[in-house]
Write a protein that holds these residues in place. Sequence first.
Motif, mmCIF file in Angstrom:
data_model
loop_
_atom_site.group_PDB
_atom_site.id
_atom_site.type_symbol
_atom_site.label_atom_id
_atom_site.label_comp_id
_atom_site.label_asym_id
_atom_site.label_seq_id
_atom_site.Cartn_x
_atom_site.Cartn_y
_atom_site.Cartn_z
ATOM 1 N N ILE A 213 0.858 -1.171 0.019
ATOM 2 C CA ILE A 213 -0.020 0.129 0.104
ATOM 3 C C ILE A 213 1.164 1.395 -0.086
ATOM 4 O O ILE A 213 0.755 2.322 -0.695
ATOM 5 N N LEU A 214 1.780 1.193 0.721
ATOM 6 C CA LEU A 214 2.818 2.329 0.878
ATOM 7 C C LEU A 214 3.580 2.594 -0.428
ATOM 8 O O LEU A 214 3.630 3.757 -1.019
ATOM 9 N N ALA A 215 3.999 1.514 -1.082
ATOM 10 C CA ALA A 215 4.668 1.545 -2.326
ATOM 11 C C ALA A 215 3.573 2.247 -3.384
ATOM 12 O O ALA A 215 3.904 3.220 -4.278
ATOM 13 N N GLU A 216 2.315 1.751 -3.299
ATOM 14 C CA GLU A 216 1.511 2.416 -4.269
ATOM 15 C C GLU A 216 0.957 3.681 -4.174
ATOM 16 O O GLU A 216 1.003 4.536 -5.180
ATOM 17 N N MET A 217 1.140 3.989 -2.711
ATOM 18 C CA MET A 217 0.903 5.649 -2.473
ATOM 19 C C MET A 217 1.933 6.386 -3.050
ATOM 20 O O MET A 217 1.890 7.487 -3.749
ATOM 21 N N SER A 218 3.249 5.869 -2.983
ATOM 22 C CA SER A 218 4.441 6.560 -3.278
ATOM 23 C C SER A 218 4.476 6.684 -4.799
ATOM 24 O O SER A 218 4.625 7.737 -5.568
ATOM 25 N N PHE A 219 4.005 5.645 -5.378
ATOM 26 C CA PHE A 219 4.035 5.535 -6.963
ATOM 27 C C PHE A 219 2.893 6.786 -7.476
ATOM 28 O O PHE A 219 3.108 7.275 -8.400
ATOM 29 N N LEU A 220 1.837 6.654 -6.757
ATOM 30 C CA LEU A 220 0.609 7.668 -7.170
ATOM 31 C C LEU A 220 1.049 9.108 -6.638
ATOM 32 O O LEU A 220 0.344 10.111 -6.995
ATOM 33 N N GLY A 221 2.153 9.411 -5.882
ATOM 34 C CA GLY A 221 2.761 10.606 -5.539
ATOM 35 C C GLY A 221 1.595 11.018 -4.124
ATOM 36 O O GLY A 221 1.602 12.208 -4.105
ATOM 37 N N ILE A 222 1.222 10.170 -3.521
ATOM 38 C CA ILE A 222 0.308 10.501 -2.422
ATOM 39 C C ILE A 222 1.203 10.421 -1.338
ATOM 40 O O ILE A 222 1.958 9.392 -0.642
ATOM 41 N N GLU A 223 1.498 11.511 -0.409
ATOM 42 C CA GLU A 223 2.468 11.449 0.671
ATOM 43 C C GLU A 223 1.569 10.973 1.915
ATOM 44 O O GLU A 223 0.449 11.364 2.171
ATOM 45 N N CYS A 224 2.599 10.266 3.009
ATOM 46 C CA CYS A 224 1.638 9.787 4.149
ATOM 47 C C CYS A 224 1.395 11.072 4.803
ATOM 48 O O CYS A 224 2.491 12.078 5.196
ATOM 49 N N SER A 225 0.542 11.012 5.743
ATOM 50 C CA SER A 225 0.282 11.941 6.792
ATOM 51 C C SER A 225 0.528 11.681 8.169
ATOM 52 O O SER A 225 0.797 10.420 8.445
ATOM 53 N N THR A 226 0.326 12.745 9.080
ATOM 54 C CA THR A 226 0.768 11.930 10.509
ATOM 55 C C THR A 226 -0.432 11.018 10.803
ATOM 56 O O THR A 226 -0.115 10.002 11.386
ATOM 57 N N VAL A 227 -1.548 11.099 10.244
ATOM 58 C CA VAL A 227 -2.560 9.865 10.715
ATOM 59 C C VAL A 227 -2.056 8.842 10.228
ATOM 60 O O VAL A 227 -2.227 7.737 10.815
ATOM 61 N N THR A 228 -1.503 8.900 8.840
ATOM 62 C CA THR A 228 -0.989 7.563 8.319
ATOM 63 C C THR A 228 -0.179 6.976 9.080
ATOM 64 O O THR A 228 -0.420 5.650 9.570
ATOM 65 N N TYR A 229 1.089 7.693 9.554
ATOM 66 C CA TYR A 229 1.916 6.945 10.358
ATOM 67 C C TYR A 229 1.168 6.521 11.868
ATOM 68 O O TYR A 229 1.666 5.566 12.213
ATOM 69 N N ASN A 230 0.472 7.364 12.501
ATOM 70 C CA ASN A 230 -0.233 6.955 13.596
ATOM 71 C C ASN A 230 -0.914 5.671 13.514
ATOM 72 O O ASN A 230 -0.972 4.661 14.357
ATOM 73 N N THR A 231 -1.472 5.557 12.374
ATOM 74 C CA THR A 231 -2.287 4.317 12.035
ATOM 75 C C THR A 231 -1.758 2.977 12.055
ATOM 76 O O THR A 231 -1.814 1.972 12.620
ATOM 77 N N ILE A 232 -0.521 3.221 11.474
ATOM 78 C CA ILE A 232 0.475 2.072 11.254
ATOM 79 C C ILE A 232 1.096 1.946 12.674
ATOM 80 O O ILE A 232 1.383 0.500 12.905
ATOM 81 N N ILE A 233 1.637 2.685 13.145
ATOM 82 C CA ILE A 233 2.162 2.697 14.685
ATOM 83 C C ILE A 233 1.216 1.889 15.450
ATOM 84 O O ILE A 233 1.448 1.033 16.251
ATOM 85 N N ASP A 234 -0.224 2.277 15.566
ATOM 86 C CA ASP A 234 -0.909 1.742 16.327
ATOM 87 C C ASP A 234 -1.256 0.213 15.931
ATOM 88 O O ASP A 234 -1.651 -0.655 16.780
ATOM 89 N N GLY A 235 -1.383 0.042 14.637
ATOM 90 C CA GLY A 235 -1.585 -1.367 14.250
ATOM 91 C C GLY A 235 -0.514 -2.336 14.900
ATOM 92 O O GLY A 235 -0.837 -3.408 15.258
ATOM 93 N N TYR A 236 0.729 -1.896 14.614
ATOM 94 C CA TYR A 236 1.958 -2.538 15.043
ATOM 95 C C TYR A 236 1.803 -2.979 16.842
ATOM 96 O O TYR A 236 2.133 -3.948 17.242
ATOM 97 N N GLY A 237 1.355 -1.709 17.274
ATOM 98 C CA GLY A 237 1.483 -1.601 18.793
ATOM 99 C C GLY A 237 0.455 -2.617 19.475
ATOM 100 O O GLY A 237 0.698 -3.550 20.350
ATOM 101 N N LYS A 238 -0.824 -2.549 18.845
ATOM 102 C CA LYS A 238 -1.968 -3.418 19.032
ATOM 103 C C LYS A 238 -1.469 -4.787 18.983
ATOM 104 O O LYS A 238 -2.017 -5.813 19.721
ATOM 105 N N ALA A 239 -0.823 -5.246 17.634
ATOM 106 C CA ALA A 239 -0.287 -6.533 17.531
ATOM 107 C C ALA A 239 0.882 -6.884 18.110
ATOM 108 O O ALA A 239 1.600 -8.060 18.095
ATOM 109 N N GLU A 240 1.452 -6.113 19.176
ATOM 110 C CA GLU A 240 2.548 -6.137 20.101
ATOM 111 C C GLU A 240 3.860 -6.375 19.146
ATOM 112 O O GLU A 240 4.784 -7.302 19.405
ATOM 113 N N MET A 241 3.888 -5.933 18.093
ATOM 114 C CA MET A 241 5.203 -5.905 17.031
ATOM 115 C C MET A 241 5.834 -4.630 17.172
ATOM 116 O O MET A 241 5.784 -3.768 16.430
ATOM 117 N N PHE A 242 6.516 -4.730 18.443
ATOM 118 C CA PHE A 242 7.190 -3.421 19.051
ATOM 119 C C PHE A 242 8.256 -2.912 18.130
ATOM 120 O O PHE A 242 8.510 -1.792 18.166
#
Length: 477
Positions: A213-242
């Motif tokens: 998904i991140l690769a596709e965004m980059s390909f389309l020239g869509i930059e991640c936002s703070t929310v995007t990062y927070n979402t990924i961080i939360d996903g890893y955190g909830k899955a205990e992938m620290f």
Amino acid sequence: MEPNALTLTNLRLSTTCSTKFPRDQNQTNTPKSYAQIPKRSPGPVSKGLQKDSKKDLSRILRTDAAIKGIARKANSRKYTQLWPKAVLEALDEAIRENQWQTALKIFGLLRQQHWYDARCQTYTRLLVMLGKCRQPEQASLLFEILLSEGLRPTVDVYTALLSAYGQSGFLDKALSTLDDMKSVSECKPDVYTYSILINCCTKFCRFDLIGQILAEMSFLGIECSTVTYNTIIDGYGKAEMFELMENTLTDMIESETCLPDVFTLNTLVGAYGNSGQIEKMEKWYDEFRLMGLKPDIKTFNILIKSYGKAGMYEKMRSVTDYMEKRFFSPTTVTFNTVIDVFGKAGNIERMDAYFKKMKHQGIKPNSITYCSLVRAYSKVGLITKVDSILRQVENSDVILDTPFFNCIISAYGQAGDVEKMRELFLEMKERECKPDNITFATMIQAYHAQGMTEAAEKLANKMIATKKSTGTRLIGH
DNA sequence: GTCGGTAATC
């Protein structure tokens, strides 16, 4: 950092904690706050309509009977000038409270009005609500209706539809919606769409898709936002992938365009706190404070829960004291958290004391409060206290939900009071709370424990029958 | 139209 700031590392007491936290389970189909209709009769809708306060009016409009009443009156010219405001406000309220069945019924009614003007925005709001309520089929039907009205869906509509699919785990449907979007020129997916998609992937443990998904965004020239990062961080955190969580935080900081915010803080603190890693939790709290981020009420609630779960009651106390000193008013969530902590620890005295304090401070208990109380009393065999809670709840206007009934049914089941259990099961229906898998499992188990095999089997069959009768269409073309 | 905090079964 201000001099009075709460510095957790200085407060460190004993850290004996290694409790594993259960992962988020896939939710059932039950909406979070299922249509809760007051028991009292709605009364006549026609007379004195304008005199009713807005609040009363929407309450009235919420009942099925009243909706039918409006449907009848809608044909009378006398009332047509009156309806737009009433109907739209009722729709607003139903959406706000996530009462999806009611909202769809009102929307069906709205579409029949001669003044009805189809708007994408209304569809978006309904789709978002259906996503929250885990109703992907209804979302799909609603989207069909939008098309049948000749409306051209906007990016928002498509994003809300994608979200409704994704939140229920229909990731293939979400991805095909994404493809549809790419083929419509004005509906190209944006950073919102992708952030939502990533969130859905993490909720269903499809971490393998994030890179693509991140690769596709980059390909389309869509930059991640703070929310995007927070979402990924939360996903890893909830899955205990620290490790991946911290790597993502590093990426975020290195991006230099997306700075961590209070969401990032709470996400990290919550991830470590929830997994019992109190020292890491404190380290990150202090680190973010040094970066100039300010905690909010959610931060404190997370800290209270984490310390409570770890049995570190002195530290929990230091957080509540700090809040008091800094005029952070405890909310219902704060009290519920503390009550639940003491309840789970079997400390009935302190739990009761907090419950008292809550009422004393004028904070209204809700279904969650009562759930924690009932569970705690039941655990230590104080069934008379459960009786008392039930009486309190029945004499109040507290909105009860399926989890509450599951909890109290389980309490009576464990006490061997099968009759009371049945009564409550019937009361669920009266209060429009749908029994879910947990309700049935709880009751079946209680029957078995009492040696009532036949009753258990009968209920199991009823459950299968109930499941088959879902999927009703609430609004037609 | 996107991200973070509270309850239920075993």
